[in-house]
Design a protein around this motif. Structure first.
Motif, short mmCIF file in Angstrom:
data_model
loop_
_atom_site.label_atom_id
_atom_site.label_comp_id
_atom_site.label_asym_id
_atom_site.label_seq_id
_atom_site.Cartn_x
_atom_site.Cartn_y
_atom_site.Cartn_z
N LYS A 251 0.84 -1.19 0.00
CA LYS A 251 0.00 0.00 0.00
C LYS A 251 0.88 1.25 0.00
N THR A 252 0.42 2.27 -0.70
CA THR A 252 1.13 3.54 -0.74
C THR A 252 0.16 4.66 -0.38
N HIS A 253 0.60 5.53 0.54
CA HIS A 253 -0.20 6.70 0.89
C HIS A 253 0.15 7.82 -0.10
N VAL A 254 -0.85 8.32 -0.80
CA VAL A 254 -0.64 9.40 -1.77
C VAL A 254 -1.45 10.62 -1.32
N PHE A 255 -0.75 11.72 -1.09
CA PHE A 255 -1.39 12.97 -0.70
C PHE A 255 -1.37 13.92 -1.90
N VAL A 256 -2.52 14.52 -2.18
CA VAL A 256 -2.65 15.46 -3.29
C VAL A 256 -3.06 16.81 -2.72
N HIS A 257 -2.16 17.79 -2.83
CA HIS A 257 -2.48 19.12 -2.32
C HIS A 257 -3.25 19.91 -3.38
N GLU A 258 -4.14 20.79 -2.93
CA GLU A 258 -4.99 21.60 -3.80
C GLU A 258 -5.85 20.72 -4.71
N ILE A 259 -6.45 19.72 -4.07
CA ILE A 259 -7.25 18.76 -4.81
C ILE A 259 -8.57 19.35 -5.29
N ASP A 260 -8.88 20.56 -4.85
CA ASP A 260 -10.10 21.21 -5.30
C ASP A 260 -9.98 21.76 -6.72
N ARG A 261 -8.75 21.83 -7.27
CA ARG A 261 -8.57 22.36 -8.63
C ARG A 261 -8.93 21.29 -9.66
N GLU A 262 -9.21 21.73 -10.89
CA GLU A 262 -9.72 20.82 -11.92
C GLU A 262 -8.74 19.71 -12.27
N VAL A 263 -7.49 20.06 -12.51
CA VAL A 263 -6.50 19.05 -12.90
C VAL A 263 -6.33 18.02 -11.79
N GLU A 264 -6.13 18.48 -10.56
CA GLU A 264 -5.89 17.58 -9.45
C GLU A 264 -7.09 16.67 -9.20
N LYS A 265 -8.30 17.23 -9.29
CA LYS A 265 -9.50 16.44 -9.02
C LYS A 265 -9.73 15.39 -10.10
N LEU A 266 -9.66 15.80 -11.34
CA LEU A 266 -9.94 14.87 -12.44
C LEU A 266 -8.90 13.75 -12.51
N CYS A 267 -7.62 14.11 -12.41
CA CYS A 267 -6.55 13.11 -12.54
C CYS A 267 -6.48 12.20 -11.30
N SER A 268 -6.83 12.74 -10.13
CA SER A 268 -6.87 11.89 -8.94
C SER A 268 -7.95 10.83 -9.08
#
Length: 311
Positions: A251-268
């Motif tokens: 298992k890997t913990h992945v943190f995505v900062h500024e996940i409210d933005r379009e790129v971060e949300k869609l790609c996550s």
């Protein structure tokens, strides 16, 4: 004819100065003095050796215990670093106190040595490197200038610059390319080092692809304007980490900062999977992604379960 053995007896010269008894006394005192000196020397040598050996043993035990206790950062130091890094967290580009604590909690639980990959050189860079005490923390950034300055000031920090060729404005064309190549160059189970997918990061040092990352933080590259590189490739690479890096972790913990933005949300959602989102803390998304194998096929995320309705 046998001859009888002859014995030669040597007599010390006797100097009669003031009488024979006085000379004998001088000789006796001389012998006793040398005997005393020898005994004192022996006692000093024995005592010195004993003390030195005892101190060496104590030092060895102390170093051994220190090595064991220093495997992780002491709790008070850990908390102090986190506290001072949280001060004035409203400044532009900085993480909030709640976001910092979310990542720090996982780092604290991570068994040393912990492998921590960070995309982006930010205000928190030194904090992450310190909190992952005795672990391996690697930073990847778009700016060769920032990387060189970081290495100049902190030569023990491991950092690499990557030439991102994507732009935020190219999000949808890049996602269309991924959809077309999902069974070929952009398949979810592959070795990124040899990938020609436009979303793959394959110009890191070769040894980086052999590290089983326990935690990945995506806080870079820049993604707040149309011409910025965006984080599509970092998120794609984090999703591929489950299979391409050898040996993979369960298992890997992945943190995505500024996940409210379009790129971060869609790609996550596409590469890390919404079902793997375990927590959202302000603008920080926390995913826990499991090891992925070729049995998954050509999808990063399993298809949704469809319930059949019986008449």
């Amino acid at each position: 004819m046998k001859t009888s053995a002859k014995f030669i007896v040597l007599h010390p010269p006797i100097h009669k100065h003031g009488g024979g008894s006085g000379g004998a006394l001088v000789v006796a005192l001389s012998h006793r003095t040398w005997l005393l000196v020898f005994m004192l020397f022996f006692a000093f040598t024995f005592g010195f050796t004993f003390i030195t050996t005892r101190d060496a043993a104590r030092t060895s035990r102390h170093n051994g215990s220190a090595t064991a206790t220093e495997a992780t950062l002491p709790r008070p130091v850990f908390d102090a670093l986190l506290h001072y890094a949280s001060i004035n967290d409203t400044a532009s580009g900085r993480m909030s106190s709640a976001e910092l604590k979310s990542i720090a909690a996982v780092l604290r639980r991570c068994a040393a040595p912990c492998n921590f990959l960070v995309f982006g050189i930010t205000h928190e860079t030194l904090l992450w490197n310190s909190l992952n005490y005795n672990g391996r923390t690697v930073f990847v950034d778009e700016s060769s200038y920032l990387v060189s300055k970081l290495e100049e000031k902190h030569p023990r920090i491991e950092a690499y610059d990557v030439q991102f060729t994507t732009k935020v404005s190219e999000l949808y064309p890049l996602m269309a390319h991924y959809k077309l190549q999902v069974k070929n160059e952009c398949r979810p189970v592959q070795n990124l080092l040899f990938s020609d997918c436009k979303l793959a990061i394959n110009d890191l040092p070769n040894h980086m692809y052999d590290v089983p990352w326990d935690i990945i933080l995506i806080d870079g590259p820049r993604g707040y304007f149309a011409a910025a590189p965006g984080r599509m490739t970092a998120l794609f690479t984090a999703g591929e980490d489950r299979s391409s890096f050898s040996p993979p972790v369960d298992k890997t913990h992945v943190f995505v900062h500024e996940i409210d933005r379009e790129v971060e949300k869609l790609c996550s959602d596409e590469f890390l999977c919404r079902d793997n989102l375990v927590e959202t803390n302000e603008n920080l998304g926390h995913f826990v992604v499991s090891k992925m194998t070729a049995a998954r096929g050509f999808e990063f995320c399993p298809p949704p379960i469809r319930l059949s309705h019986r008449n």
